[in-house]
Design an enzyme around this catalytic site. Structure first.
Site, short mmCIF file in Angstrom:
data_model
loop_
_atom_site.label_atom_id
_atom_site.label_comp_id
_atom_site.label_asym_id
_atom_site.label_seq_id
_atom_site.Cartn_x
_atom_site.Cartn_y
_atom_site.Cartn_z
N GLY A 124 5.83 2.17 -5.22
CA GLY A 124 5.20 0.67 -5.16
C GLY A 124 6.32 0.00 -5.56
O GLY A 124 6.66 -1.28 -5.47
N PHE B 174 0.67 -0.99 0.22
CA PHE B 174 0.08 -0.10 -0.02
C PHE B 174 0.85 1.20 0.09
O PHE B 174 1.93 1.12 0.72
CB PHE B 174 -0.86 0.09 1.22
CG PHE B 174 -1.86 1.25 1.28
CD1 PHE B 174 -2.86 1.45 0.27
CD2 PHE B 174 -1.73 2.02 2.27
CE1 PHE B 174 -3.71 2.37 0.40
CE2 PHE B 174 -2.48 3.31 2.36
CZ PHE B 174 -3.57 3.43 1.44
N VAL B 175 0.48 2.11 -0.84
CA VAL B 175 0.99 3.62 -0.85
C VAL B 175 0.09 4.57 -0.72
O VAL B 175 -1.02 4.63 -1.48
CB VAL B 175 1.76 3.91 -2.27
CG1 VAL B 175 2.33 5.21 -2.38
CG2 VAL B 175 3.02 2.67 -2.73
N TYR C 266 1.17 -4.26 -12.04
CA TYR C 266 1.95 -5.53 -11.87
C TYR C 266 2.33 -6.13 -13.17
O TYR C 266 3.21 -6.98 -12.99
CB TYR C 266 1.01 -6.52 -10.87
CG TYR C 266 0.72 -5.84 -9.39
CD1 TYR C 266 1.59 -4.90 -8.68
CD2 TYR C 266 -0.72 -6.10 -8.93
CE1 TYR C 266 1.33 -4.68 -7.48
CE2 TYR C 266 -0.74 -5.69 -7.58
CZ TYR C 266 0.15 -4.96 -6.86
OH TYR C 266 -0.21 -4.26 -5.70
N GLY D 36 7.01 6.02 -7.94
CA GLY D 36 7.66 4.93 -8.01
C GLY D 36 7.93 4.27 -6.56
O GLY D 36 8.65 3.43 -6.44
#
Length: 490
Positions: free
Chosen positions: A110, A99-100, A144, A108
């Protein structure tokens, strides 16, 4: 791009309030705020916390990486734990939460956290980093699966979970099962006493309407003595009936269905080899035979669920032994758990639909069950005839009829096709011609939700698997864009 001054470190005990706040913010993003039961006390007790003074972790089930922005704010986290692969024999990492915070995205961060986690995997000699993502979270899925991260979806696996009341119910059921086992062990010790066993068998004999067996018969059956006698079979039958009369009704009334199904799985066959060779003269219902012990037996027994029906031992299947409820469930499990393997050393015109309909529309137990709705595993073997560079035309026509007949099976049925090579001058060329022939039918089966596999039957190392693998990949490309139900496999 993230600033070089952004830092990543393992969380300490003092970071627990920050971790909890990030967990709640993630739950809010996933529309599941009401699902968070964690508290600071729980996280303090269950997480592994890093101690900078000793460079060690406290005992706990998971670790947390925290990423801090140059302004000093904790902007994101990666909470993870170690798992293990039995196939590779090495550990890995499962990422539970990544989580960000919304205001710190597009920097960037993550990617930085995932890169750090990949390094943690390599530190322990691991080979994979895994995590799950909600299917509606398209932005995360695209990230992803991008070239930057390189993650791949696990389409061949279905995630399963038991939690809450279901988990407690399962645990308690298994505990009761263990207690029953202990009780049965105690009973076995008690029946070693001559007087206790004799009384028990008199009660059973009275209920069964037959004379009580002698102590030698029963002791021999229980393994208490090895003086096997001529009437050992009678003692065995009486003992099995007595046990099943007690266990069957008790299991039906005390154990949940999922536990009963586990028991039934041990009592039912896993594979039935059904030959498609008719015998003449014989009735239509006698066309199906089951191959066992170098011999053939009728699939439809003249007296189902009797002592002469070898597929179902009578002391398990009779209503007045294990109770009607257990008998019904056991017969259902017989259809559901068994793989019906249809042998076809040769294929004659008209057999597929006729004989498969015979199998699906007739209950071999005479209990008014519907095999068509219960059978979910089907296999058939064919022997390929390939001469002078082509498949025999008559055999080819019959094979296509056989494939068409598979569509009468219940949707989502597992269908396994095995190919034997009879007369094939060039096995690879024969296999390629065969795959071209069956391709349209396999495409239709898959798009309708059937699960299909294909293999060649060869005892030596199989050089043909590469041909099948290439064919499967081409088929995957053609159906790309459809759902993954019925994934073709080798």
């Amino acid at each position: 791009m993230a600033s070089s001054s952004a830092t990543i470190r393992h969380a300490t005990r003092e970071d627990v309030p920050t971790i909890l706040a990030l967990i709640k913010e993630l739950a809010l993003y996933e529309n599941a705020s009401d699902k968070v039961d964690s508290t600071e006390e729980i996280l303090t007790r269950t997480l592994a916390h890093y101690d900078p003074s000793t460079s060690t972790f406290s005992e706990g089930f998971a670790r947390t990486l925290l990423l801090s922005d140059p302004d000093g704010t904790v902007a994101g986290m990666a909470l993870y734990f170690y798992n293990y692969s039995t196939w590779t024999g090495v550990p890995g990492i499962y990422l539970e939460d990544l989580f960000v915070k919304e205001s710190y995205r597009k920097k960037g961060y993550g990617k930085r956290l995932l890169k750090e986690l990949a390094g943690e995997v390599l530190k322990v000699g691991g080979r994979r980093l895994e995590w799950s993502c909600l299917d509606w979270n398209e932005p995360s899925l695209k990230f992803y699966e991008s070239e930057i991260i390189g993650a791949q979806r696990k389409t061949a696996w279905v995630g399963l979970r038991v939690d809450g009341d279901a988990l407690e119910k399962l645990a308690k059921s298994l505990l009761r099962l263990e207690r029953k086992k202990d009780t049965l062990d105690d009973y076995q010790q008690l029946v070693g006493r001559h007087d206790g066993l004799q009384d028990l068998m008199h009660v059973i004999a009275e209920a069964d309407g037959s004379p009580a067996p002698t102590m030698d018969f029963i002791k021999s059956n229980l393994g208490l003595a090895r003086d096997f006698v001529e009437e050992f079979g009678k003692a065995t039958e009486l003992y099995n009936i007595a046990v099943c009369r007690v266990i069957g009704p008790a299991m039906y009334t005390t154990l949940p269905r999922e536990i009963r199904d586990m028991v039934y799985e041990y009592l039912t066959p896993h594979r039935l080899d059904i030959t498609l060779r008719p015998c003449y003269p014989c009735a239509e219902s006698d066309l199906l035979h089951v191959y066992r012990r170098q011999d053939y037996d009728l699939y439809f027994a003249p007296q189902p669920r009797s002592r002469d029906d070898w597929l179902c031992p009578e002391h398990y299947w009779r209503d007045n032994v294990i109770s009607p409820g257990v008998a019904h469930e056991l017969m259902e499990a017989w259809y559901r758990n068994s793989t019906f393997n249809m042998w076809a050393d040769w294929i004659c015109e008209g057999w597929p639909a006729e004989w498969l309909n015979t199998l699906l529309n007739n209950d071999r137990f005479g209990a008014r069950l519907r095999p068509r709705e219960l059978i979910t595993k089907f296999a058939f073997e064919v022997q390929l005839s390939y001469r002078r560079g082509e498949i025999d035309s008559h055999w080819q026509k019959s094979l296509l009829e056989a494939l068409d007949s598979l569509f009468i099976l219940k949707e989502a049925t597992q269908i396994d096709l095995s190919v034997r090579f009879g007369f094939a001058e060039d096995p690879i060329a024969a296999l390629r011609a065969f795959l071209v022939l069956i391709r349209p039918a396999f495409l239709r089966l898959r798009k309708l939700g059937y699960r299909c596999t294909i293999k060649t039957v060869r005892r030596k190392p199989n050089p043909l698997s590469k041909v099948i693998d290439e064919w499967v990949q081409e088929l995957e490309t053609e159906v790309k864009g459809n759902d993954n139900a019925g994934l073709i496999g080798v």
